[in-house]
Design a protein around this motif. Structure first.
Motif, PDB file in Angstrom:
ATOM      1  N   LEU A   1      33.495  44.322  34.967  1.00  0.00           N
ATOM      2  CA  LEU A   1      34.218  45.092  36.016  1.00  0.00           C
ATOM      3  C   LEU A   1      33.309  45.136  37.349  1.00  0.00           C
ATOM      4  O   LEU A   1      34.055  45.428  38.305  1.00  0.00           O
ATOM      5  CB  LEU A   1      34.409  46.451  35.518  1.00  0.00           C
ATOM      6  CG  LEU A   1      35.423  46.657  34.359  1.00  0.00           C
ATOM      7  CD1 LEU A   1      35.133  48.267  33.953  1.00  0.00           C
ATOM      8  CD2 LEU A   1      36.703  46.141  34.991  1.00  0.00           C
ATOM      9  N   GLU A   2      32.081  44.865  37.259  1.00  0.00           N
ATOM     10  CA  GLU A   2      31.363  45.032  38.512  1.00  0.00           C
ATOM     11  C   GLU A   2      31.047  43.713  39.074  1.00  0.00           C
ATOM     12  O   GLU A   2      30.227  43.525  40.379  1.00  0.00           O
ATOM     13  CB  GLU A   2      29.790  45.658  37.965  1.00  0.00           C
ATOM     14  CG  GLU A   2      29.992  47.038  37.684  1.00  0.00           C
ATOM     15  CD  GLU A   2      30.627  47.901  38.578  1.00  0.00           C
ATOM     16  OE1 GLU A   2      30.511  47.892  40.009  1.00  0.00           O
ATOM     17  OE2 GLU A   2      31.662  48.489  38.378  1.00  0.00           O
ATOM     18  N   SER A   3      31.834  42.502  38.655  1.00  0.00           N
ATOM     19  CA  SER A   3      31.584  41.155  39.172  1.00  0.00           C
ATOM     20  C   SER A   3      32.345  41.399  40.601  1.00  0.00           C
ATOM     21  O   SER A   3      33.287  41.907  40.781  1.00  0.00           O
ATOM     22  CB  SER A   3      32.178  40.235  38.247  1.00  0.00           C
ATOM     23  OG  SER A   3      31.604  40.010  37.149  1.00  0.00           O
ATOM     24  N   SER A   4      32.051  40.566  41.485  1.00  0.00           N
ATOM     25  CA  SER A   4      32.378  40.230  42.988  1.00  0.00           C
ATOM     26  C   SER A   4      33.697  39.552  43.141  1.00  0.00           C
ATOM     27  O   SER A   4      33.868  38.541  42.288  1.00  0.00           O
ATOM     28  CB  SER A   4      31.113  39.982  43.816  1.00  0.00           C
ATOM     29  OG  SER A   4      31.617  39.769  45.356  1.00  0.00           O
TER      30      SER A   4
ATOM     31  N   PRO B   1      34.165  41.558  50.512  1.00  0.00           N
ATOM     32  CA  PRO B   1      34.252  41.416  49.009  1.00  0.00           C
ATOM     33  C   PRO B   1      34.186  42.489  48.323  1.00  0.00           C
ATOM     34  O   PRO B   1      33.533  43.737  48.748  1.00  0.00           O
ATOM     35  CB  PRO B   1      33.011  40.467  48.520  1.00  0.00           C
ATOM     36  CG  PRO B   1      32.837  39.969  49.837  1.00  0.00           C
ATOM     37  CD  PRO B   1      33.094  40.798  50.880  1.00  0.00           C
ATOM     38  N   VAL B   2      35.043  42.702  47.123  1.00  0.00           N
ATOM     39  CA  VAL B   2      34.974  44.019  46.209  1.00  0.00           C
ATOM     40  C   VAL B   2      34.492  43.561  44.907  1.00  0.00           C
ATOM     41  O   VAL B   2      34.809  42.411  44.369  1.00  0.00           O
ATOM     42  CB  VAL B   2      36.601  44.559  46.258  1.00  0.00           C
ATOM     43  CG1 VAL B   2      36.842  45.311  47.640  1.00  0.00           C
ATOM     44  CG2 VAL B   2      37.504  43.801  45.872  1.00  0.00           C
ATOM     45  N   THR B   3      34.306  44.746  44.042  1.00  0.00           N
ATOM     46  CA  THR B   3      34.052  44.498  42.716  1.00  0.00           C
ATOM     47  C   THR B   3      35.689  44.316  41.922  1.00  0.00           C
ATOM     48  O   THR B   3      36.585  44.677  42.701  1.00  0.00           O
ATOM     49  CB  THR B   3      33.382  45.532  42.140  1.00  0.00           C
ATOM     50  OG1 THR B   3      34.033  46.721  42.152  1.00  0.00           O
ATOM     51  CG2 THR B   3      32.005  45.732  42.681  1.00  0.00           C
ATOM     52  N   VAL B   4      35.857  43.876  40.930  1.00  0.00           N
ATOM     53  CA  VAL B   4      37.022  43.900  39.949  1.00  0.00           C
ATOM     54  C   VAL B   4      37.554  45.221  40.059  1.00  0.00           C
ATOM     55  O   VAL B   4      38.638  45.451  40.040  1.00  0.00           O
ATOM     56  CB  VAL B   4      36.752  43.148  38.621  1.00  0.00           C
ATOM     57  CG1 VAL B   4      37.963  43.094  37.612  1.00  0.00           C
ATOM     58  CG2 VAL B   4      36.301  41.501  38.767  1.00  0.00           C
ATOM     59  N   ALA B   5      36.505  46.192  39.516  1.00  0.00           N
ATOM     60  CA  ALA B   5      36.906  47.663  39.293  1.00  0.00           C
ATOM     61  C   ALA B   5      37.600  48.238  40.584  1.00  0.00           C
ATOM     62  O   ALA B   5      38.610  48.854  40.459  1.00  0.00           O
ATOM     63  CB  ALA B   5      35.662  48.499  38.820  1.00  0.00           C
TER      64      ALA B   5
ATOM     65  N   SER C   1      39.577  36.060  36.695  1.00  0.00           N
ATOM     66  CA  SER C   1      40.267  37.390  36.255  1.00  0.00           C
ATOM     67  C   SER C   1      41.789  37.568  36.618  1.00  0.00           C
ATOM     68  O   SER C   1      41.941  37.029  37.621  1.00  0.00           O
ATOM     69  CB  SER C   1      39.528  38.786  36.578  1.00  0.00           C
ATOM     70  OG  SER C   1      38.233  38.521  36.373  1.00  0.00           O
ATOM     71  N   VAL C   2      42.539  37.993  35.984  1.00  0.00           N
ATOM     72  CA  VAL C   2      43.948  38.445  36.265  1.00  0.00           C
ATOM     73  C   VAL C   2      44.140  39.828  36.084  1.00  0.00           C
ATOM     74  O   VAL C   2      43.909  40.588  35.120  1.00  0.00           O
ATOM     75  CB  VAL C   2      44.756  37.484  34.950  1.00  0.00           C
ATOM     76  CG1 VAL C   2      46.260  37.672  35.361  1.00  0.00           C
ATOM     77  CG2 VAL C   2      44.247  36.148  35.106  1.00  0.00           C
ATOM     78  N   ILE C   3      45.220  40.368  37.172  1.00  0.00           N
ATOM     79  CA  ILE C   3      45.688  41.454  37.115  1.00  0.00           C
ATOM     80  C   ILE C   3      47.121  41.191  37.131  1.00  0.00           C
ATOM     81  O   ILE C   3      47.712  40.680  37.883  1.00  0.00           O
ATOM     82  CB  ILE C   3      45.228  42.489  38.400  1.00  0.00           C
ATOM     83  CG1 ILE C   3      43.826  42.862  38.173  1.00  0.00           C
ATOM     84  CG2 ILE C   3      46.260  43.664  38.635  1.00  0.00           C
ATOM     85  CD1 ILE C   3      43.281  43.434  39.877  1.00  0.00           C
ATOM     86  N   LEU C   4      47.965  42.052  36.124  1.00  0.00           N
ATOM     87  CA  LEU C   4      49.225  42.128  35.913  1.00  0.00           C
ATOM     88  C   LEU C   4      50.016  43.410  36.157  1.00  0.00           C
ATOM     89  O   LEU C   4      49.383  44.245  35.509  1.00  0.00           O
ATOM     90  CB  LEU C   4      49.595  41.324  34.470  1.00  0.00           C
ATOM     91  CG  LEU C   4      49.292  39.828  34.102  1.00  0.00           C
ATOM     92  CD1 LEU C   4      49.657  39.654  32.652  1.00  0.00           C
ATOM     93  CD2 LEU C   4      49.538  38.971  35.329  1.00  0.00           C
ATOM     94  N   SER C   5      50.917  43.355  36.793  1.00  0.00           N
ATOM     95  CA  SER C   5      51.594  44.855  37.159  1.00  0.00           C
ATOM     96  C   SER C   5      52.878  44.834  36.319  1.00  0.00           C
ATOM     97  O   SER C   5      53.552  46.009  36.358  1.00  0.00           O
ATOM     98  CB  SER C   5      51.962  45.031  38.786  1.00  0.00           C
ATOM     99  OG  SER C   5      52.626  43.804  39.007  1.00  0.00           O
TER     100      SER C   5
END
Length: 347
Positions: A258-261, A229-233, A303-307
Motif C-alpha cells: 500500500l505504500e508503494s509509489s 507521485p502518490v502511494t497506492v493507499a 496494481s489494479v483498482i476496480l470500481s
C-alpha cells in the motif's frame, strides 16, 4: 427547442464519429410527432427505475450513456425488458439518445475525467482515434482520351451508390490523361474490376491505401505520468473521493504494498482490460476486469483498482450536464437521474 437542434449540440460536444465501430450510438428512439424539448434526462443506464423517473418528469429526451438498444432486434415485445423500455419511450413520445464510446474517446471526456481523479499529470491517449474521409483507397491510372475517361467514369458511377467514389482527372499530356480515384473499402473490388477491362487503365493502375489522420487528444483509455507521485493507499482514497464511493476493489501488483509509489497510472472507463493489457504502468484503474486479466496485471507488478463498471463512468454525467446546459436555452432543463445506479453493491 427542436430535437434536431439539441442533437446538433450533442454532436458538437462529442462527435459520434469518435465512437468505436462496434458501438450503437446516436438517436435510438425518435418520436413520430415532433415536440419541443423542454426536459433532458441524463443517465448512465436506462432501467425501469430511470424510465419511471423520466415519465414522472414528462421528459422529452433521455440521454443514456450506455445504449439501451445494442443488438439487432426482430420484434418489440413485452417479454424483454429493454424492448419494454423502448415501447414505453415510443408511447410517451420520448426520444432516446446514446453517446457511449464517443464520450469515452473525446478529449475532455469520460477517460480524461477518470484519470483526473489522481491529480495532474502528463496525459496521453492509449488507443488513438483517427478522423478524416471515409475513403480508404486511392486508384491512379491513365486513359488515352476524354472519350475513354467518360466511358470509364460512367461505368464506375453505374456500380456506385453515389457516396463511395470521388474521381478527378488532370489535363491531358503526351502520355494521356492522369486520373485519380478515391473509394471506400466496399467499392474497391468492383472499381478495380471495371478498370481492368480497359487496356490503358489496366496497364497503368496503381492502388494506394489511405490512412486516416490521428486526432490528438481523442481515443480510448488514458495514461498519466503524475506530476506528484502518490502511494497506492493515497490513490485509493483519491479515487474513492472522485467516484463518490465508500469501497473499491484492489489487487496489489507483485512485490507491491500500500505504500508503494504510483508514478504512472492507466485508466479505461467501463470494462478496460482490452485497452490496458499491453500498457506498462504502476496502476490500472477501470470498472471491471476478469479474474485472469487481473492476475496477468498483478504478475507484471501492476496494481489494479476496480470500481464496478458504471461507477467508473457515472460521475462524468455531472460534468457533461454543465457543458450541455450552458449551450441550451433557459427553457430547456437538463436533469441528472436520481434513480440511476450501478446494479452491484457491497453487502
Amino acid at each position: 427547442m427542436e430535437l434536431k437542434e439539441v442533437l446538433q449540440v450533442l454532436e458538437q460536444l462529442a462527435p459520434l464519429s469518435l465512437a468505436e465501430s462496434w458501438d450503437n450510438v446516436g438517436l435510438l428512439v425518435e418520436p413520430s410527432k415532433p415536440r419541443p424539448i423542454k426536459t433532458v434526462l441524463l443517465t448512465n443506464d436506462l432501467t425501469d427505475a430511470v424510465m419511471k423517473e423520466a415519465e414522472v418528469l414528462s421528459c422529452d429526451l433521455i440521454v443514456s450513456y450506455h445504449p439501451p438498444l445494442f443488438r439487432p432486434i426482430k420484434r418489440l415485445a413485452q417479454k424483454d425488458w429493454k424492448q419494454r423500455l423502448a415501447i414505453r419511450a415510443v408511447e410517451a413520445g420520448m426520444a432516446v439518445f446514446s453517446p457511449h464510446t464517443s464520450w469515452d474517446s473525446m478529449k475532455g471526456g469520460v477517460n480524461d475525467w477518470l484519470v483526473g481523479g489522481l491529480g495532474s499529470g502528463q496525459v496521453s491517449v492509449l488507443s488513438q482515434a483517427h478522423g478524416g474521409a471515409s475513403h480508404s483507397h486511392k486508384l491512379e491510372f491513365m486513359v488515352r482520351s476524354p472519350e475513354e475517361l467518360n466511358a470509364v467514369v460512367e461505368e464506375l458511377k453505374a456500380s456506385d451508390d453515389g457516396t463511395a467514389l470521388q474521381c478527378s482527372g488532370s489535363r491531358p499530356d503526351s502520355s494521356g490523361i492522369h486520373v485519380s480515384l478515391t473509394c471506400s473499402a466496399s467499392a474497391l473490388t468492383p472499381s478495380v474490376q471495371i478498370l481492368l477491362k480497359h487496356s490503358a487503365p489496366c496497364q497503368s493502375l496503381s492502388i494506394l491505401k489511405l490512412e486516416k489522420a490521428p486526432l490528438p487528444g481523442h481515443g480510448q483509455g488514458r495514461l498519466s505520468v503524475l506530476d506528484q507521485p502518490v502511494t497506492v493507499a493515497t490513490a485509493i482514497q483519491k479515487m474513492k473521493s472522485h467516484l463518490g464511493l465508500a469501497n473499491l476493489r484492489l489487487a496489489l501488483g507483485a512485490g507491491r504494498t500500500l505504500e508503494s509509489s504510483v508514478c504512472t497510472a492507466a485508466v479505461c472507463a467501463g470494462s478496460g482490460a482490452s485497452v490496458l493489457s499491453s500498457v506498462q504502468a504502476d496502476l490500472f484503474i477501470t470498472g471491471e476486469m476478469s479474474h485472469h486479466e487481473v492476475l496477468d496485471a498483478v504478475a507484471k507488478g501492476t496494481s489494479v483498482i476496480l470500481s464496478d463498471h458504471s461507477n467508473s463512468e457515472r460521475g462524468f454525467l455531472a460534468v457533461f450536464r454543465e457543458r450541455l446546459a450552458v449551450r441550451l436555452p433557459d427553457a430547456v432543463t437538463v436533469v441528472l437521474s436520481k434513480a440511476d445506479r450501478d446494479p452491484l453493491e457491497v453487502v
